[in-house]
Design an enzyme around this catalytic site. Structure first.
Site, PDB file in Angstrom:
ATOM      1  N   ALA A  11       0.856  -1.196   0.000  1.00  0.00           N
ATOM      2  CA  ALA A  11       0.000   0.000   0.000  1.00  0.00           C
ATOM      3  C   ALA A  11       0.887   1.238   0.000  1.00  0.00           C
ATOM      4  O   ALA A  11       1.359   1.686   1.057  1.00  0.00           O
ATOM      5  CB  ALA A  11      -0.911  -0.030   1.221  1.00  0.00           C
ATOM      6  N   GLY A  12       1.152   1.788  -1.170  1.00  0.00           N
ATOM      7  CA  GLY A  12       2.031   2.954  -1.316  1.00  0.00           C
ATOM      8  C   GLY A  12       1.239   4.249  -1.256  1.00  0.00           C
ATOM      9  O   GLY A  12       0.012   4.256  -1.111  1.00  0.00           O
ATOM     10  N   GLY A  13       1.954   5.353  -1.379  1.00  0.00           N
ATOM     11  CA  GLY A  13       1.327   6.664  -1.304  1.00  0.00           C
ATOM     12  C   GLY A  13       0.385   6.940  -2.469  1.00  0.00           C
ATOM     13  O   GLY A  13      -0.572   7.706  -2.332  1.00  0.00           O
ATOM     14  N   THR A  14       0.630   6.333  -3.626  1.00  0.00           N
ATOM     15  CA  THR A  14      -0.196   6.600  -4.814  1.00  0.00           C
ATOM     16  C   THR A  14      -0.963   5.365  -5.266  1.00  0.00           C
ATOM     17  O   THR A  14      -2.119   5.454  -5.675  1.00  0.00           O
ATOM     18  CB  THR A  14       0.695   7.079  -5.989  1.00  0.00           C
ATOM     19  OG1 THR A  14       1.492   8.170  -5.537  1.00  0.00           O
ATOM     20  CG2 THR A  14      -0.141   7.526  -7.177  1.00  0.00           C
ATOM     21  N   LEU A  15      -0.316   4.205  -5.218  1.00  0.00           N
ATOM     22  CA  LEU A  15      -0.931   2.990  -5.775  1.00  0.00           C
ATOM     23  C   LEU A  15      -0.812   1.821  -4.798  1.00  0.00           C
ATOM     24  O   LEU A  15       0.183   1.694  -4.076  1.00  0.00           O
ATOM     25  CB  LEU A  15      -0.217   2.601  -7.085  1.00  0.00           C
ATOM     26  CG  LEU A  15      -0.325   3.596  -8.257  1.00  0.00           C
ATOM     27  CD1 LEU A  15       0.633   3.192  -9.380  1.00  0.00           C
ATOM     28  CD2 LEU A  15      -1.751   3.677  -8.794  1.00  0.00           C
ATOM     29  N   ILE A  16      -1.827   0.944  -4.822  1.00  0.00           N
ATOM     30  CA  ILE A  16      -1.774  -0.307  -4.054  1.00  0.00           C
ATOM     31  C   ILE A  16      -1.411  -1.405  -5.054  1.00  0.00           C
ATOM     32  O   ILE A  16      -2.094  -1.575  -6.061  1.00  0.00           O
ATOM     33  CB  ILE A  16      -3.150  -0.634  -3.426  1.00  0.00           C
ATOM     34  CG1 ILE A  16      -3.632   0.525  -2.546  1.00  0.00           C
ATOM     35  CG2 ILE A  16      -3.086  -1.945  -2.639  1.00  0.00           C
ATOM     36  CD1 ILE A  16      -5.109   0.425  -2.158  1.00  0.00           C
ATOM     37  N   GLU A  76       8.703  -2.145   4.506  1.00  0.00           N
ATOM     38  CA  GLU A  76       8.681  -2.016   3.038  1.00  0.00           C
ATOM     39  C   GLU A  76      10.069  -2.092   2.405  1.00  0.00           C
ATOM     40  O   GLU A  76      10.209  -2.634   1.307  1.00  0.00           O
ATOM     41  CB  GLU A  76       7.911  -0.758   2.608  1.00  0.00           C
ATOM     42  CG  GLU A  76       8.679   0.530   2.596  1.00  0.00           C
ATOM     43  CD  GLU A  76       7.882   1.663   1.952  1.00  0.00           C
ATOM     44  OE1 GLU A  76       7.389   2.509   2.691  1.00  0.00           O
ATOM     45  OE2 GLU A  76       7.762   1.718   0.713  1.00  0.00           O
ATOM     46  N   THR A 106       6.187   7.436  -5.218  1.00  0.00           N
ATOM     47  CA  THR A 106       5.656   8.796  -5.120  1.00  0.00           C
ATOM     48  C   THR A 106       6.848   9.736  -4.891  1.00  0.00           C
ATOM     49  O   THR A 106       6.993  10.780  -5.513  1.00  0.00           O
ATOM     50  CB  THR A 106       4.652   8.882  -3.947  1.00  0.00           C
ATOM     51  OG1 THR A 106       3.724   7.807  -4.072  1.00  0.00           O
ATOM     52  CG2 THR A 106       3.919  10.197  -3.954  1.00  0.00           C
ATOM     53  N   GLY A 129       5.404  11.401  -7.874  1.00  0.00           N
ATOM     54  CA  GLY A 129       4.459  12.445  -7.463  1.00  0.00           C
ATOM     55  C   GLY A 129       4.848  13.785  -8.065  1.00  0.00           C
ATOM     56  O   GLY A 129       3.979  14.608  -8.405  1.00  0.00           O
TER      57      GLY A 129
HETATM   58  N1  LIG Z   1      -2.088   4.293 -13.108  1.00  0.00           N
HETATM   59  C1  LIG Z   1      -1.330   5.185 -12.465  1.00  0.00           C
HETATM   60  N2  LIG Z   1      -1.922   6.116 -11.685  1.00  0.00           N
HETATM   61  C2  LIG Z   1      -1.175   7.030 -11.016  1.00  0.00           C
HETATM   62  N3  LIG Z   1       0.182   7.081 -11.067  1.00  0.00           N
HETATM   63  C3  LIG Z   1       0.817   6.166 -11.834  1.00  0.00           C
HETATM   64  C4  LIG Z   1       0.084   5.175 -12.559  1.00  0.00           C
HETATM   65  N4  LIG Z   1       0.963   4.390 -13.213  1.00  0.00           N
HETATM   66  C5  LIG Z   1       2.181   4.874 -12.919  1.00  0.00           C
HETATM   67  N5  LIG Z   1       2.113   5.940 -12.088  1.00  0.00           N
HETATM   68  C6  LIG Z   1       3.297   6.688 -11.597  1.00  0.00           C
HETATM   69  O1  LIG Z   1       3.840   5.922 -10.534  1.00  0.00           O
HETATM   70  C7  LIG Z   1       3.985   6.719  -9.358  1.00  0.00           C
HETATM   71  C8  LIG Z   1       3.715   5.867  -8.133  1.00  0.00           C
HETATM   72  O2  LIG Z   1       4.684   4.825  -8.118  1.00  0.00           O
HETATM   73  P1  LIG Z   1       4.635   3.627  -7.054  1.00  0.00           P
HETATM   74  O3  LIG Z   1       3.367   2.861  -7.215  1.00  0.00           O
HETATM   75  O4  LIG Z   1       5.902   2.883  -7.204  1.00  0.00           O
HETATM   76  O5  LIG Z   1       4.607   4.479  -5.722  1.00  0.00           O
HETATM   77  P2  LIG Z   1       3.926   4.186  -4.324  1.00  0.00           P
HETATM   78  O6  LIG Z   1       4.375   2.844  -3.844  1.00  0.00           O
HETATM   79  O7  LIG Z   1       2.460   4.399  -4.403  1.00  0.00           O
HETATM   80  O8  LIG Z   1       4.579   5.353  -3.456  1.00  0.00           O
HETATM   81  P3  LIG Z   1       5.622   5.274  -2.246  1.00  0.00           P
HETATM   82  O9  LIG Z   1       6.433   4.012  -2.389  1.00  0.00           O
HETATM   83  O10 LIG Z   1       6.474   6.516  -2.408  1.00  0.00           O
HETATM   84  O11 LIG Z   1       4.756   5.279  -1.019  1.00  0.00           O
HETATM   85  C9  LIG Z   1       3.008   7.862  -9.533  1.00  0.00           C
HETATM   86  O12 LIG Z   1       3.421   9.004  -8.808  1.00  0.00           O
HETATM   87  C10 LIG Z   1       3.020   8.081 -11.041  1.00  0.00           C
HETATM   88  O13 LIG Z   1       4.085   8.922 -11.428  1.00  0.00           O
HETATM   89 MG   LIG Z   2       6.152   2.140  -2.997  1.00  0.00          MG
END
Ligand SMILES: Nc1ncnc2c1ncn2[C@@H]1O[C@H](COP(=O)(O)OP(=O)(O)OP(=O)(O)O)[C@@H](O)[C@H]1O
Ligand SMILES: [Mg+2]
Length: 278
Positions: A11-16, A76, A106, A129
């Site tokens: 569960a990351g800051g932008t995507l799970i 993590e 992010t 981000g």
């Molecule tokens: N479908 C999508 N929606 C939003 N962002 C996306 C998508 N696909 C790729 N990205 C990019 O990937 C980034 C998020 O990457 P990732 O999933 O590795 O981070 P995270 O695990 O959520 O964050 P962190 O590890 O910093 O908490 C976004 O900021 C964006 O630039």
């Molecule tokens: Mg991450």
């Protein structure tokens, strides 16, 4: 699906990110961090009997929200290092035991990975981000896929100043096509810069920032290989090419494994499996 399935949820800051493995193979899925309910429904349907393990900055919040309070959470950084090794093994079996791991999520986190474990070396707030935020400010567009399509049509040299631009025909002491100043050409060229050029230039700036830090980290640690992961690389050839090119100019081997963004999720279920077999 049987009880033997194991799933890691990052569960990351932008995507799970979800990775599950069992008798029938492996499943990889991704949900926006804001779509927790949809993600929960998917888990209840597809991973009904699986054993789950959470990781990532929002791990505790997500598992509580989904009512999965008894599922374990693993750190993590360890999960990402563990998972990236597993992902590399199939496609890049010759990767050395020690390398720099740059996780561009992010934000961006940089680690030294060795067979004995990982150590975080540092990081930067410039990451995925930053790409989404600056691209939205500059173009109004915020959908990642649409931005990547735009970037593929763009020319970042409309916005960026290269070393060759500054040396104007004279022989520069470093390769002329290196960026001298990200967005440094805007004042002289602002009318000609399209939205596509702007997005390409933002990707270039993020790619070069994380690569510069990776190069310093590798030199400092005496390592010659760097592995880059994070969702920013998914369907993003502009980002991948910039990282590879910059690394190769500086004699650093760079690997961007397919599905690298699932490293944390893969590592989480591998750590769960190891824990259970103790
Ligand atoms: N479908 C999508 N929606 C939003 N962002 C996306 C998508 N696909 C790729 N990205 C990019 O990937 C980034 C998020 O990457 P990732 O999933 O590795 O981070 P995270 O695990 O959520 O964050 P962190 O590890 O910093 O908490 C976004 O900021 C964006 O630039
Ligand atoms: Mg991450």
């Amino acid at each position: 699906m049987t009880g033997r399935w194991l799933a890691g949820i990052d569960a990351g800051g932008t995507l799970i990110k979800i990775a599950a493995e069992g008798v029938g193979g492996r499943i990889l899925r991704c949900f926006p961090a804001g779509d927790e309910e949809q993600c929960g429904r998917w888990i209840r349907t597809h991973l009904k009997d699986a054993r789950l393990c959470f990781t990532g900055g929002s791990a505790i919040r997500l598992k509580d929200k989904l009512g999965l309070v008894r599922s374990p959470v693993v750190p993590e950084f360890e999960a990402s290092a563990r998972g990236v090794r597993a992902l590399l093994r199939s496609r890049h079996p010759s990767v050395p035991g020690r390398f720099i791991l740059t996780n561009c999520g992010t934000g961006t986190s940089i680690h030294r990975v060795a067979p004995s474990g990982q150590k975080r070396l540092g990081g930067t707030g410039v990451g995925g981000g930053t790409l989404l935020g600056l691209a939205k400010l500059m173009t109004g567009e915020s959908d990642f896929k649409t931005l990547m399509e735009l970037a593929a049509q763009g020319h970042r040299d409309q916005a960026d100043l290269t070393v060759a631009h500054i040396y104007e025909g004279a022989r520069p002491p470093i390769p002329g096509d290196l960026t001298a100043s990200n967005f440094g050409r805007v004042l002289e060229n602002s009318r000609r810069i399209s939205n596509a050029d702007k997005v390409a230039a933002v990707i270039g700036m993020v790619a070069e920032t994380i690569t510069s830090l990776t190069l310093f980290a590798a030199r400092n640690e005496g390592l010659r290989t760097a592995v880059f992961i994070g969702s920013i690389f998914a369907d993003n050839p502009v980002m991948k090419n910039t990282v590879h090119r910059y690394c190769s100019l500086c004699s650093l081997e760079s690997l961007i494994p397919e599905n690298g963004r699932f490293s944390g999720a893969v590592g989480a279920y591998l750590m769960l499996r190891e824990k259970s077999s103790l």
